[in-house]
Design an enzyme around this catalytic site. Structure first.
Site, PDB file in Angstrom:
ATOM      1  CB  ALA A 170      25.262  -0.993   9.465  1.00 26.82           C
ATOM      2  CG  HIS A 171      28.097   0.790  12.971  1.00 24.71           C
ATOM      3  ND1 HIS A 171      29.444   0.695  12.734  1.00 24.71           N
ATOM      4  CD2 HIS A 171      27.646   1.738  12.120  1.00 24.71           C
ATOM      5  CE1 HIS A 171      29.787   1.563  11.794  1.00 24.71           C
ATOM      6  NE2 HIS A 171      28.712   2.200  11.411  1.00 24.71           N
TER       7      HIS A 171
END
Length: 240
Positions: A170-171
């Site tokens: 994820a980010h």
């Protein structure tokens, strides 16, 4: 009677060497396929192979001796280092950076938006993701894996890390050097992972977790949000 033999310090390393000798990779056909599209300002290095229906957007940089398979899409200002291999149907979003000797297998996506929303006035408001993904040298990324761009700054995959198929990163995640990340693992936003960490199959790591060097996470381990996993330990279970 004694039989002749060859003694080596590392038998499996010798086995790999023999495989590379007896089963060499296909010869690279240098050049740009006539169906590929290379936009204005893109720079392609020497001895590259650009396959059919590849799209390379404006101001991209591709280093020497790269192989880019069919239907690969590089968005604007993507940087690809030297001796990279990008298999068919990989998509790399704008401004993302690959180091040298990076291999990305088919259908993976680098730099898609992170899954970030704020629930305001009865609706989910999308958080813009304006950062990038940086993949350092000697990284291999399996098929159908997705690495999201950072909200701000960089999502980082450290040098020598090997990522299996069907992994979600994820980010704003930071992964250190020489990590092993096995299939079906998911790593949530802003988690920071040290060097030489092993994530076995189907590990789930929640957001804002800190994992020290040398940690091993057994298969299907679940790590709750904001935990700190200490150096050199082995963790199992859910919660870990």
């Amino acid at each position: 009677d004694t039989k002749p033999y060859i003694q080596v310090d590392h038998p499996f390393k010798a086995f790999i060497t023999l495989l590379e000798i007896f089963y060499p990779r296909n010869t690279i056909i240098e050049g740009v396929h006539p169906t590929a599209t290379i936009e204005k300002g893109a720079q392609i290095g020497k001895k590259c192979s650009i396959g059919a229906f590849v799209y390379i957007a404006e101001d991209c940089k591709v280093g020497d001796s790269c192989v880019i398979g069919s239907h690969v899409s590089l968005a604007s200002k993507v940087t690809v280092g030297e001796k990279c291999v990008i298999y068919p149907h990989v998509t790399i979003y704008e401004n993302c950076i690959l180091g040298n000797n990076v291999m990305i297998h088919a259908n993976s996506v680098i730099g898609s938006d992170g899954f970030g929303y704020a629930f305001i006035d009865g609706q989910h408001i999308k958080v813009p993701h304006v950062g990038i993904v940086r993949v350092e040298d000697d990284v291999e990324i399996g098929a159908n894996t997705v690495i999201d761009r950072a909200t701000l700054g960089e999502t980082v995959i450290g040098s020598g890390t090997k990522i299996d198929n069907l992994v979600q990163i994820a980010h704003s995640v930071k992964i250190g050097k020489r990590n092993i990340v096995c299939a079906f693992t998911g790593i949530a936003g802003s988690t920071v992972i040290g060097d030489d960490v092993v994530c076995a199959a189907n590990v789930g790591i929640s957001d804002h977790v800190k994992i020290d060097d040398g940690v091993v996470l057994g298969a299907r381990t679940g790590v709750p949000s904001r935990k700190h996993l200490k150096k050199g330990n082995v963790y199992l279970g859910n919660p870990a």
